[in-house]
Design an enzyme around this catalytic site. Structure first.
Site, PDB file in Angstrom:
ATOM      1  N   ILE A 489       7.219  61.099  81.206  1.00 24.88           N
ATOM      2  CA  ILE A 489       7.858  60.504  82.381  1.00 24.88           C
ATOM      3  C   ILE A 489       7.757  61.424  83.574  1.00 24.88           C
ATOM      4  CG2 ILE A 489       9.432  58.912  81.238  1.00 24.88           C
ATOM      5  CD1 ILE A 489      11.563  61.067  81.292  1.00 24.88           C
ATOM      6  N   GLY A 490       7.184  62.596  83.393  1.00 25.34           N
ATOM      7  CA  GLY A 490       7.049  63.462  84.548  1.00 25.34           C
ATOM      8  C   GLY A 490       6.234  64.694  84.187  1.00 25.34           C
ATOM      9  N   VAL A 491       5.544  65.212  85.171  1.00 25.74           N
ATOM     10  CA  VAL A 491       4.802  66.453  84.990  1.00 25.74           C
ATOM     11  C   VAL A 491       5.250  67.376  86.102  1.00 25.74           C
ATOM     12  CG1 VAL A 491       2.539  67.506  84.835  1.00 25.74           C
ATOM     13  CG2 VAL A 491       2.853  65.179  84.059  1.00 25.74           C
ATOM     14  N   GLY A 492       5.687  68.554  85.726  1.00 26.72           N
ATOM     15  CA  GLY A 492       6.191  69.468  86.757  1.00 26.72           C
ATOM     16  C   GLY A 492       5.541  70.817  86.634  1.00 26.72           C
ATOM     17  N   GLY A 493       5.983  71.728  87.473  1.00 30.99           N
ATOM     18  CA  GLY A 493       5.418  73.066  87.461  1.00 30.99           C
ATOM     19  C   GLY A 493       5.596  73.755  86.127  1.00 30.99           C
ATOM     20  N   GLY A 495       6.013  72.092  83.046  1.00 30.73           N
ATOM     21  CA  GLY A 495       5.398  71.427  81.917  1.00 30.73           C
ATOM     22  C   GLY A 495       5.579  69.926  82.034  1.00 30.73           C
ATOM     23  N   LYS A 496       5.507  69.266  80.868  1.00 33.72           N
ATOM     24  CA  LYS A 496       5.656  67.808  80.902  1.00 33.72           C
ATOM     25  C   LYS A 496       7.050  67.401  80.462  1.00 33.72           C
ATOM     26  CE  LYS A 496       0.926  66.301  80.398  1.00 33.72           C
ATOM     27  NZ  LYS A 496      -0.139  65.857  79.515  1.00 33.72           N
ATOM     28  N   VAL A 497       7.488  66.275  80.965  1.00 29.74           N
ATOM     29  CA  VAL A 497       8.779  65.743  80.550  1.00 29.74           C
ATOM     30  C   VAL A 497       8.541  64.426  79.820  1.00 29.74           C
ATOM     31  CG1 VAL A 497      11.066  65.036  81.282  1.00 29.74           C
ATOM     32  CG2 VAL A 497       9.844  66.780  82.574  1.00 29.74           C
ATOM     33  N   ASP A 607      16.014  75.317  94.633  1.00 27.24           N
ATOM     34  CA  ASP A 607      14.915  74.361  94.647  1.00 27.24           C
ATOM     35  C   ASP A 607      15.465  72.957  94.857  1.00 27.24           C
ATOM     36  OD1 ASP A 607      12.301  73.642  94.664  1.00 27.24           O
ATOM     37  OD2 ASP A 607      11.980  73.802  92.512  1.00 27.24           O
TER      38      ASP A 607
HETATM   39  C1  LIG Z   1       0.850  72.516  90.892  1.00 26.32           C
HETATM   40  O1  LIG Z   1       0.904  72.001  89.597  1.00 26.32           O
HETATM   41  C2  LIG Z   1       2.211  71.889  89.096  1.00 26.32           C
HETATM   42  C3  LIG Z   1       2.125  71.348  87.696  1.00 26.32           C
HETATM   43  O2  LIG Z   1       0.873  71.420  87.188  1.00 26.32           O
HETATM   44  C4  LIG Z   1       3.002  70.941  89.979  1.00 26.32           C
HETATM   45  O3  LIG Z   1       4.296  70.846  89.534  1.00 26.32           O
HETATM   46  C5  LIG Z   1       2.996  71.473  91.385  1.00 26.32           C
HETATM   47  O4  LIG Z   1       3.672  70.572  92.222  1.00 26.32           O
HETATM   48  C6  LIG Z   1       1.596  71.627  91.845  1.00 26.32           C
HETATM   49  N1  LIG Z   1       1.607  72.199  93.167  1.00 26.32           N
HETATM   50  C7  LIG Z   1       1.021  71.601  94.172  1.00 26.32           C
HETATM   51  C8  LIG Z   1       1.105  72.288  95.482  1.00 26.32           C
HETATM   52  O5  LIG Z   1       0.428  70.539  94.041  1.00 26.32           O
END
Ligand SMILES: *[C@@H]1O[C@H](CO)[C@@H](O)[C@H](O)[C@H]1NC(C)=O
Ligand SMILES: *[C@@H]1O[C@H](CO)[C@@H](O)[C@H](O)[C@H]1NC(C)=O
Ligand SMILES: *[C@@H]1O[C@H](CO)[C@@H](O)[C@H](O)[C@H]1NC(C)=O
Ligand SMILES: *[C@@H]1O[C@H](CO)[C@@H](O)[C@H](O)[C@H]1NC(C)=O
Ligand SMILES: *[C@@H]1O[C@H](CO)[C@@H](O)[C@H](O)[C@H]1NC(C)=O
Ligand SMILES: *[C@@H]1O[C@H](CO)[C@@H](O)[C@H](O)[C@H]1NC(C)=O
Ligand SMILES: *[C@@H]1O[C@H](CO)[C@@H](O)[C@H](O)[C@H]1NC(C)=O
Ligand SMILES: *[C@@H]1O[C@H](CO)[C@@H](O)[C@H](O)[C@H]1NC(C)=O
Ligand SMILES: *[C@@H]1O[C@H](CO)[C@@H](O)[C@H](O)[C@H]1NC(C)=O
Ligand SMILES: *[C@@H]1O[C@H](CO)[C@@H](O)[C@H](O)[C@H]1NC(C)=O
Ligand SMILES: *[C@@H]1O[C@H](CO)[C@@H](O)[C@H](O)[C@H]1NC(C)=O
Ligand SMILES: *[C@@H]1O[C@H](CO)[C@@H](O)[C@H](O)[C@H]1NC(C)=O
Length: 814
Positions: A489-493, A495-497, A607
């Protein structure tokens, strides 16, 4: 001479000749200096000259040569060059006569050690070349470090100036200045997104990253231009999808424009590629993540070479920077043959992040086999319009002004404390008069589940799922269908959710960190610590975590409606009404207020952004993602000094320039979220005309002109009552104030938002009309009275509390 000997001679000379060809670069200007050394120092095939002998190059007020016996191990820079240094106890400069105009590299070697009464770790100084600031207020605590800059030099001398900060000194261990082959750095390059032709001729470049893909480093002695290429494994984030390949003999430099000057065969001969061997349906990107400074443009150079490692002959893939397409369906096989190196330069801006993501992934042409490869990458920071390569800040003032500032703040705080005490006393008197109204209301209005330990909900979850905080990995696998991609449901800095379901049918959100990042682990720990300390209805709750098998998994309560951001723009979800938006703002403001005030030491979220505000099934807002959170300043300090982290676009300008963190940084970010909520657009939208790209800049203009209607989300047209809009605008403007001290506290913010909600809801205007500044003083004094009530009741934040506030103000204004 026998023929045998002659053959041998021929053989030797041809070998020597070969060496000359492959390492044949002989710069016209070539200054190699081993600073602080009395003797010359050979390094590989080059000789660094001790700068004791040649004083015409250096002008410095004092002659201090430092040395150490400390040896450098476990670093690619293991050279003895670092064992001597020149200490510059006053403004000093090196002057190099230049024969060839054009690009030159300047490499500065630093290694702080202790020499007599000089502790080089404490040295603080600036370095400039021509008119370009290379380093400003620079301090290096540990080393060794080599900085590399490239400048287009069009004068007959290059002057490198070292300026120590006040009461400090400068030092340098070694330096290189040499002219570059013209083909190495282009005069212009294409910018992604805008496609503009960007001229680099009068720009200085700083090498930020130089990476060899394929989990292999290339050391200076093996590079044609004595560059260091570091291995990519520490930057790789999808490492389970990546495969390292290598075949250096396959590299064939036959074209004229890519020679081993651009990168040696040891770089082109290794690569990281998408591991699609086992599954031809693999659809994923290989991504690397790098740290960058916000607000700069970067020249990014991609090195490609098909070294014959792919399972099919046609290689076609997409290349991205920060999710923006750099090349679509890039067909390596048609650009260059097997083993023929190829590179591509693009210009990108870091404006929206402190990170730069580079990805390669399968192309979207249906019939191609999933392939993607990258052999090397260079990231070079481009000097800005002020001729600087350093993050702009008024540091220069700060070293002297800091003392003044602290004194000023301290005396300011002293006055504020006195003032608060007077208010407090006044307030208590007043409060006694209507204590029976407010206080008793407060007591009956506090829901028991506001407080952490006696939350019936949470207790239920724990007993029914029969797990403590720490989940076995198996249980997580089961809950997420073995991390099924369909449940992402989400991909973030981090990892994945995944969406998951525990055995007792509790829905949960499972965040799984990429196991390879060190930063990830620190954030993982912070988040668990923060979340287990705090429970609040407007903060996302922790259900558990899992650290088995090096996993970094956090299990949260599931938030049915996802992120606030998704409901504002960029999705097909139905828009939110103004009323809903206000309630969401109030909820998240309350969550933040609790963070700031709910414990002895304030917690700063760091954040705050719309993507970190989640909505439950009733659209109630909860603040999430505490990975970057930090404990606030100690009582006797005004701020925390820390490296800048967070999301660009939301970053407090004051924090950005001073690296000093206070709760007010969250208030600023919250102001940005308020604008997003109002305007329904991203904080940075590069697709818009220049003046609109940055939401804060754009909306602030309308705010100042009091023409807020111009920027309101078209979905809200006609919904907002003018008074409510004005109030909202006022609060946002205060939150975005340049100086932290001018911004309201989160408590003021949610109380005023509550007003904006009332103004929308036709309620009596008496308590809410009027300008914020006079309100703020009310609120300040009210807060004091409420916080005394807090001691007896337990928790200040809660839906009921704002009613109490409103009630008290009504009483008060009568
Ligand atoms: C870089 O990648 C991460 C996850 O892979 C993401 O959360 C982050 O927003 C990305 N940063 C940019 C500037 O796109
Ligand atoms: C190191 O410095 C000391 C003086 O502090 C000097 O006597 C010595 O010769 C130096 N060593 C070298 C190798 O330069
Ligand atoms: C420095 O390290 C490189 C590779 O790690 C090695 O080849 C070289 O011999 C080392 N040089 C010295 C002087 O130790
Ligand atoms: C040198 O300075 C660094 C940084 O300020 C400090 O951490 C270190 O303890 C100092 N070393 C000595 C021996 O004073
Ligand atoms: C450097 O700045 C000075 C004054 O600011 C100017 O006169 C000079 O032309 C500049 N030099 C270069 C190389 O830009
Ligand atoms: C460059 O330096 C040399 C030697 O110091 C000096 O004679 C010459 O005038 C300088 N040229 C310029 C343009 O500053
Ligand atoms: C960009 O500009 C340079 C000269 O400034 C020119 O040589 C080059 O062809 C241009 N490239 C494109 C793609 O327009
Ligand atoms: C260096 O600058 C000069 C003058 O601005 C320009 O003519 C030249 O093309 C530049 N050279 C490079 C390599 O950018
Ligand atoms: C990369 O190489 C290093 C040693 O050079 C090794 O320890 C590490 O495991 C490698 N990484 C991967 C993912 O294979
Ligand atoms: C490396 O490439 C060369 C030339 O293309 C080829 O002959 C050789 O078999 C390759 N080696 C490996 C291990 O793939
Ligand atoms: C390098 O490429 C050229 C032309 O494409 C070819 O003739 C030559 O055989 C290649 N060399 C190797 C070692 O593959
Ligand atoms: C690769 O990344 C880009 C940009 O983030 C994204 O649009 C694309 O869907 C990703 N591809 C895969 C297969 O995940």
């Amino acid at each position: 001479m026998s023929t045998k000997n002659f053959d041998l001679l021929m053989w030797v000379s041809s070998i020597l000749c070969l060496i000359c060809v492959s390492y044949g670069f002989d710069p016209i200007d070539n200054y190699l200096i081993d600073c602080g050394s009395r003797t010359n120092e050979p390094v590989g095939d080059r000789i660094f000259v001790g700068d004791n002998s040649d004083s015409s190059i250096l002008s410095t007020p004092q002659k201090i040569l430092a040395n150490t016996t400390l040896e450098i191990t476990s670093s690619p820079y293991n050279s003895t060059l670092f064992q001597t240094a020149r200490i510059l106890d006053g403004p000093s400069s090196y002057k190099f006569p230049i024969k060839k105009h054009g690009r030159h590299w300047i490499r500065l070697y630093f290694f702080p050690f202790i020499y007599q009464n000089y502790n080089l770790s404490t040295a603080k100084f600036s370095v400039s070349a021509q008119n370009i600031t290379l380093l400003k207020e620079f301090q290096i605590e540990s080393g060794p470090q080599v900085k590399e800059y490239s400048l287009n030099i069009t004068q007959s001398n290059l002057t490198l100036t070292f300026t120590p900060s006040s009461n400090s000194f400068a030092f340098i261990n070694a330096l290189e200045v040499f002219s570059l082959p013209d083909e190495l750095i282009p005069k212009s390059a294409q910018a992604i997104v805008t496609d503009n032709n960007y001229s680099l001729s009068n720009k200085a470049l700083e090498t930020v990253e130089r990476v060899d893909m394929g989990n292999k480093s290339v050391y200076p002695q093996d590079d044609t231009l004595w560059r260091l290429w570091v291995s990519d494994d520490t930057y790789l984030i999808h490492n389970n999808l990546a495969k390292f390949v290598s075949n250096t003999t396959a590299v064939n430099f036959t074209t004229d424009w890519v020679t081993d000057i651009i990168a040696p065969s040891s770089v082109y001969g290794t690569a990281t590629q998408l591991d699609s061997e086992s599954d031809p349906n693999t659809k994923a990107n290989v991504t690397w993540r790098f740290d960058v400074d916000p607000g700069f443009e970067y020249l990014v150079r991609f090195h490609f070479c098909d070294i014959g490692s792919m399972s099919s002959s046609s290689i076609s893939f997409n290349v991205y920077i920060n999710s923006m397409l750099v090349v679509r369906n890039f067909d390596l096989s048609s650009q260059s043959g097997l083993g023929v190196p190829y590179y591509r330069d693009v210009i990108t801006r870091s404006s929206d992040s402190l990170k730069l993501n580079v990805s390669v992934g399968p192309s979207d042409i249906g019939n191609s086999y999933p392939n993607a490869i990258l052999n090397g990458l260079e990231i070079m920071k481009i000097s800005n319009s002020k001729g600087s390569l350093v993050l702009e800040s008024d540091l220069k003032k700060s070293s002297k002004m800091k003392v003044g500032l602290i004194v000023g703040l301290a005396s300011g705080m002293f006055i504020a404390v006195i003032f608060a005490i007077i208010l407090f006393v006044l307030c208590r008197r007043r409060r006694r008069r209507y204590a029976h109204v407010s206080h008793s209301k407060a007591v009956e209005n506090f829901a028991p589940n506001e407080m952490e330990n006696n939350s019936p909900n949470r207790a239920a979850i724990f007993s029914s799922s029969k797990f403590g905080y720490r989940f076995p990995f198996l249980a997580i696998q089961e809950a997420t269908d073995n991390f099924s991609e369909s449940l992402v449901i989400g991909v973030g800095g981090f990892g994945k959710v995944y969406k998951g379901m525990l055995r007792d049918e509790t829905k949960v959100a499972v965040k799984r960190g990429f196991s390879h990042s060190q930063q990830g682990f620190a954030e993982f720990q912070t988040e668990i610590e923060m979340l287990s300390q705090f429970r609040h209805r407007h903060l996302v709750s922790l259900i558990g975590y899992c650290d088995e098998q090096n996993e970094m998994i956090i299990v949260y309560e599931y938030m049915e409606n996802g992120t606030l951001k998704n409901h504002l723009y960029g999705s097909d979800l139905p828009g939110l009404s103004w009323q809903q938006r206000l309630e969401i703002c109030i909820g998240s403001a309350r969550g933040l207020h609790y963070l700031h005030t709910g414990s002895a030491k304030a917690i700063i979220h760091r954040d705050v952004k719309s993507a970190n505000i989640l909505l439950d099934e009733n659209f109630m807002a909860k603040v999430a993602d505490f990975g970057l959170s930090k404990t606030g300043p100690e009582i006797d300090k005004t701020h925390v000094t820390t490296a800048v982290k967070g999301s660009f676009g939301y970053l407090d300008p004051e924090y950005l320039t001073r690296q000093q963190l206070t709760e007010k940084s969250d208030v600023y970010s919250f102001g940005v979220v308020m604008l997003e909520v109002l305007c329904g657009r991203p904080v940075i939208d590069p697709s818009l005309p220049r003046e609109k790209v940055n939401l804060v800049e754009w909306a602030s203009k309308s705010l100042k002109r009091e023409q807020l209607e111009e920027v309101v989300d078209p979905h809200l047209a006609g919904q907002i009552k003018p008074d409510s809009l004005m109030k909202f605008g006022e609060i946002a403007e205060k939150c975005l104030a340049e100086c932290g001290v001018d911004r309201p506290s989160m408590g003021d913010v949610f109380w005023n938002l509550e007003c904006a909600l009332q103004l929308q809801g036709n309620e009596r205007r008496s308590s809410c009309a009027g300008d914020l500044s006079s309100q703020v003083s009310h609120v300040n004094h009210l807060e004091i009275s409420v916080s005394t009530a807090q001691f007896s009741v337990g928790d200040i934040a809660g839906i009921s509390m704002s009613k109490v506030f409103a009630q008290m103000v009504k009483e008060d204004t009568r």
